[in-house]
Write a protein that holds these residues in place. Structure first.
Motif, short mmCIF file in Angstrom:
data_model
loop_
_atom_site.label_atom_id
_atom_site.label_comp_id
_atom_site.label_asym_id
_atom_site.label_seq_id
_atom_site.Cartn_x
_atom_site.Cartn_y
_atom_site.Cartn_z
N LEU A 89 21.29 -76.95 -29.09
CA LEU A 89 21.92 -77.27 -27.81
C LEU A 89 21.23 -78.45 -27.13
N SER A 90 19.92 -78.52 -27.28
CA SER A 90 19.17 -79.65 -26.73
C SER A 90 19.57 -80.95 -27.43
N LEU A 91 19.80 -80.86 -28.73
CA LEU A 91 20.25 -82.03 -29.49
C LEU A 91 21.59 -82.52 -28.95
N LEU A 92 22.50 -81.60 -28.66
CA LEU A 92 23.80 -81.98 -28.10
C LEU A 92 23.64 -82.67 -26.75
N ASP A 93 22.71 -82.18 -25.94
CA ASP A 93 22.46 -82.81 -24.64
C ASP A 93 22.02 -84.26 -24.81
N LYS A 94 21.13 -84.50 -25.78
CA LYS A 94 20.63 -85.86 -26.01
C LYS A 94 21.74 -86.77 -26.55
N ILE A 95 22.56 -86.23 -27.44
CA ILE A 95 23.67 -87.02 -27.98
C ILE A 95 24.66 -87.35 -26.86
N GLN A 96 24.93 -86.38 -26.01
CA GLN A 96 25.86 -86.58 -24.90
C GLN A 96 25.39 -87.72 -24.00
N GLU A 97 24.13 -87.69 -23.63
CA GLU A 97 23.58 -88.74 -22.76
C GLU A 97 23.68 -90.11 -23.43
N ALA A 98 23.39 -90.16 -24.72
CA ALA A 98 23.37 -91.43 -25.44
C ALA A 98 24.76 -92.02 -25.62
N VAL A 99 25.73 -91.18 -25.98
CA VAL A 99 27.08 -91.73 -26.23
C VAL A 99 27.76 -92.15 -24.93
N LEU A 100 27.49 -91.43 -23.84
CA LEU A 100 28.07 -91.83 -22.55
C LEU A 100 27.50 -93.18 -22.10
N ALA A 101 26.24 -93.39 -22.35
CA ALA A 101 25.59 -94.63 -21.91
C ALA A 101 25.92 -95.82 -22.80
N ASN A 102 26.11 -95.57 -24.10
CA ASN A 102 26.28 -96.67 -25.04
C ASN A 102 27.71 -96.88 -25.54
N LYS A 103 28.57 -95.90 -25.35
CA LYS A 103 30.00 -96.01 -25.69
C LYS A 103 30.24 -96.50 -27.12
#
Length: 296
Positions: A89-103
């Motif tokens: 779940l922590s991995l998903l949080d990090k991926i979420q933050e990264a994809v929103l910021a980098n598109k």
């Protein structure tokens, strides 16, 4: 040609038809899956092909919104137990933050995104090593909106299904979320019939026409009447596949189109992810059981 147990299994999952009917359909169509589905429908054995293959892989999807940007993605694991793991779940949080910021444009581009702990690919590799199961980023989609548009998002069962809708008009947060819940629960393929590719409509018209020609009740009916019946059958086939023509899940026999009109809103687009959709899960002894019955 020889029909395999895997082909029979796939056709059963797509149509709900019986094993022997599926074997016969595949034999009659030389193993062509699309033609076998049509063959079953023409015989009245299967009403229609299902939109999705069997959902078998484990993992979670996510939908997240940040201003005018929304991101959906799916991360797969080998077991459902791992998808509840805190590290996962922590991995998903990090991926979420990264994809929103980098598109990123797609999953391949997302894997190359750098974070404080390395690339997304590094994070996934490390999680795989620590957790002890293969973990993979399967897909990513970024959706952008204008300032005067609305996003509606919804995640079901912690991310087993995620849905995002983009609306025009005077929609508010409640309207937008309700439509996202509609998409998540009813799994439409199109916004309306106007969005269905012409070749798919033409194919369905030919199939319905073929079935009508085999129906003695259609004999001697005037051409105009037959055209009307044909149109009605085609419309009915696509009804539940079109979001605006579905029955609104929060209404009393009200269509989604009626709810949208009352809300002065219009659906521009939607995206729906279900964890593992279309990925086949290996089932022990299934092939042996199928072959035994096929050869009986």
């Amino acid at each position: 040609m020889a029909i395999t147990a895997k082909q029979v299994k796939e056709l059963r999952e797509k149509t709900g038809a019986g094993m022997m009917d599926c074997k016969k359909a595949l034999s009659e169509t030389d193993g062509d899956m699309a033609k076998a589905i049509d063959w079953l429908r023409e015989k009245g054995i299967a009403k229609a092909a299902k939109k999705e293959g069997r959902i078998a892989a484990e993992g979670l999807t996510r939908v997240a919104v940040n201003g005018n940007t929304a991101a959906l993605f799916e991360v797969n694991s080998e077991t459902d137990f791992v998808s509840k793991n805190e590290q996962f779940l922590s991995l998903l949080d990090k991926i979420q933050e990264a994809v929103l910021a980098n598109k990123p444009a797609d999953a391949a581009a997302a894997l190359e995104i750098s974070t404080a702990e390395g690339t997304i690919n590094d994070l996934i590799t490390n999680a795989t090593a620590t957790i002890g199961e293969k973990i993979s980023l399967r897909r990513v989609q970024i959706v952008e909106k204008q300032d005067d548009q609305f996003f509606g998002s919804y995640m079901h069962m912690g991310g087993k299904i995620s849905a995002l809708v983009l609306l025009n008009g005077k929609a508010d947060a409640t309207v937008a979320k309700n439509i996202a819940m509609q998409v998540a629960s009813m799994s439409p393929s199109y916004v309306s019939q106007n969005d269905i590719p012409s070749d798919i409509v033409d194919h369905e018209r030919q199939l319905q026409l073929s079935m009508m020609k085999q129906d003695p009740k259609m004999a001697n009916k005037p051409e105009k009447v037959l055209e009307g019946i044909l149109k009605g059958k085609v419309d009915k086939h696509f009804k539940d596949q079109c979001l605006v023509e579905q029955e609104y899940i929060f209404g009393d026999k009200q269509k989604v189109s009626q709810f949208l009109k009352e809300s002065q809103a219009e659906v521009v687009s939607f995206v729906r992810y279900a964890a593992g959709e279309g990925i086949e899960k290996r089932e022990e002894n299934f092939a042996e059981e199928v072959m035994a019955q096929m050869n009986a």
